[in-house]
Design an enzyme around this catalytic site. Sequence first.
Site, PDB file in Angstrom:
ATOM      1  N   GLU A 135       5.059   8.646   9.148  1.00 12.01           N
ATOM      2  CA  GLU A 135       4.965   7.586   9.852  1.00 12.01           C
ATOM      3  C   GLU A 135       5.880   7.809  11.222  1.00 12.01           C
ATOM      4  O   GLU A 135       7.021   7.780  10.808  1.00 12.01           O
ATOM      5  CB  GLU A 135       5.540   6.198   9.301  1.00 12.01           C
TER       6      GLU A 135
ATOM      7  N   ASP B 116       4.825   5.861  -1.503  1.00  7.92           N
ATOM      8  CA  ASP B 116       5.440   5.712  -0.025  1.00  7.92           C
ATOM      9  C   ASP B 116       6.986   5.819  -0.209  1.00  7.92           C
ATOM     10  O   ASP B 116       7.714   5.603  -1.181  1.00  7.92           O
ATOM     11  CB  ASP B 116       5.459   4.096   0.269  1.00  7.92           C
TER      12      ASP B 116
ATOM     13  N   ASP C 169       7.911   6.652   5.293  1.00  9.16           N
ATOM     14  CA  ASP C 169       8.207   5.539   6.293  1.00  9.16           C
ATOM     15  C   ASP C 169       8.914   5.869   7.267  1.00  9.16           C
ATOM     16  O   ASP C 169      10.258   6.519   6.994  1.00  9.16           O
ATOM     17  CB  ASP C 169       8.561   4.342   5.498  1.00  9.16           C
TER      18      ASP C 169
ATOM     19  N   HIS D 137      -0.898  -2.360   6.550  1.00  9.01           N
ATOM     20  CA  HIS D 137      -0.148  -3.317   6.265  1.00  9.01           C
ATOM     21  C   HIS D 137       0.553  -3.735   7.384  1.00  9.01           C
ATOM     22  O   HIS D 137       1.310  -5.099   7.451  1.00  9.01           O
ATOM     23  CB  HIS D 137       0.947  -2.950   5.122  1.00  9.01           C
ATOM     24  N   ASP D 138       0.769  -3.138   8.449  1.00  7.81           N
ATOM     25  CA  ASP D 138       1.871  -3.597   9.567  1.00  7.81           C
ATOM     26  C   ASP D 138       0.721  -4.081  10.904  1.00  7.81           C
ATOM     27  O   ASP D 138       1.388  -4.262  11.934  1.00  7.81           O
ATOM     28  CB  ASP D 138       2.677  -2.498  10.113  1.00  7.81           C
TER      29      ASP D 138
END
Length: 547
Positions: A245, A97, A190, A319-320
Amino acid sequence: MKQWWKESVVYQIYPKSFADSNGDGIGDIVGITEHLDYLKELGIDVIWLSPVYESPQDDNGYDISDYQKIYKEYGTMEEFDRMLLEAHKRDIKIVMDLVVNHTSDEHKWFKEHPEYYIWKDAKDGKEPNNWGSNFGGPAWSYDEKMDQYYLHCFSPKQPDLNWENEALRNEIYEMMTWWLDKGIDGFRMDVISMISKDQNFPDGELNGLYGDHQPFVCNGPRVHEFLKEMNEKVLSKYDIMTVGEAIGTTIEEAKKYAGEDTNELNMVFQFEHVEEIGEKIIGKWTDKPIPLPELRSCLNKWQLELEGKAWNSLYLDNHDRPRAVSRYGNDSPMYRVVSAKMLATCIHMMKGTPYIYQGEELGMTNAYFDHIEDYKDIETINAYREYIENGLITEEDMMNCIKTIGRDNARTPMQWDKTKHAGFTTGTPWISVNPNYLGINAKDALKEKDSIFYYYKELIALRKKHPIIVHGVFEPLLESRKDIYAYKRVSGDQELIVVCNFTEHETKCGLFEERAGGKRLISNYKTHKKGILKPYEARAVLYEKNI
């Protein structure tokens, strides 16, 4: 064109919640290494590892204070290197990440290189503009030493980086090169669509208490320039996987980010199907279900409009996000297993690279914690306080929203077995384990031949066996139905028809009776009724066109 990342299946690990090897209640790198054989059994090709860098953990590691050190609670760089080696021995790649829209305010850059961040003078004695943070409150914080405000689109402890600064960009590229030379296999980037800001920093349209910053920070004026530069200086030199993302992205922007010949990224995560559809109560918060026609329309649009132009990422949770079976399926004891398999079929048979979030292969569900004290997520806690204190929503309604879509639903510990704390830790877990681990855990799933785990394993194996699943052209079917999601994939003389019942009721469907022949590739039921789909039934059938 054949590229390994198109043919791969990715498994996301959220390190804090995956496996704790030393009993401190926090997942760690050794815990990941100890479970690589489990992932090999599942059949995945790539691990996307959420941040393991040094961090004060204000946002569970997405606030990085040193990009080239491992967070002490997760382990050491030596343990990371061993994990990387052991993963590669099992033909599993590691994608890191990369968080470079912002750092922690404890990063040395924030003290030594303020020019690497975005600073503005006060306006009329207040913040430079009316933007609100994604995590509640204003998007600006005052710094006495600088006598200015700095921008943070997330927590005040996550100041946004100033990508207009060339020296900063070069530092980031050097850091990325360091990791790639270590042998990692790519980056998940991210909020990468936010790195270029509108340099006029205008007020945003009011959305609740603050102005909406998204139109001025997403897909900004220089974002593609920056990513082309990153590609030229770093990414193009390695055979790696890159996924961005892309908050706020559109079809047209996605074609630029992930176009076959745009020289930026391999693919993006878009959010329309998980955030932008369905009825909202306030901001992003809702306790309402997502209507299938809206979900289908959105997913079909991305399938059709990126065909031959850019590559898709396929996912329903991470995870979100809340747990997929709780949000899109039915997590009641009667339908949890069959609806989890149906959702997996629907997503994995589409065109793109599928992502599995840890525990999804077990059918893990939302936590449904009753008290705000049980939640740890900064976004959830801030929204709860801000909205209730300002009378924008009742406490009961807000708790229902949190139970429905709160991020901590995905962050409860991985459920390994029936022992205390689901085998995640011998200590006290940093967040409570979902109480249903006694009935939902990996040990039981591995013993049960008809489990969700083995269904995912079969889906992954089919993808490797049948090129049509990777490369076939997507065509929607039955778009007027409110209960069925159906489509076909076409490649040469083959057609793959996929039909999914999104309800707990039997429903009529004659697609498979309309033509002779066909080989059933996978289904979540052993037997079928002619012209009928059972509750949450999914079927994928392969036809040869000449038959």
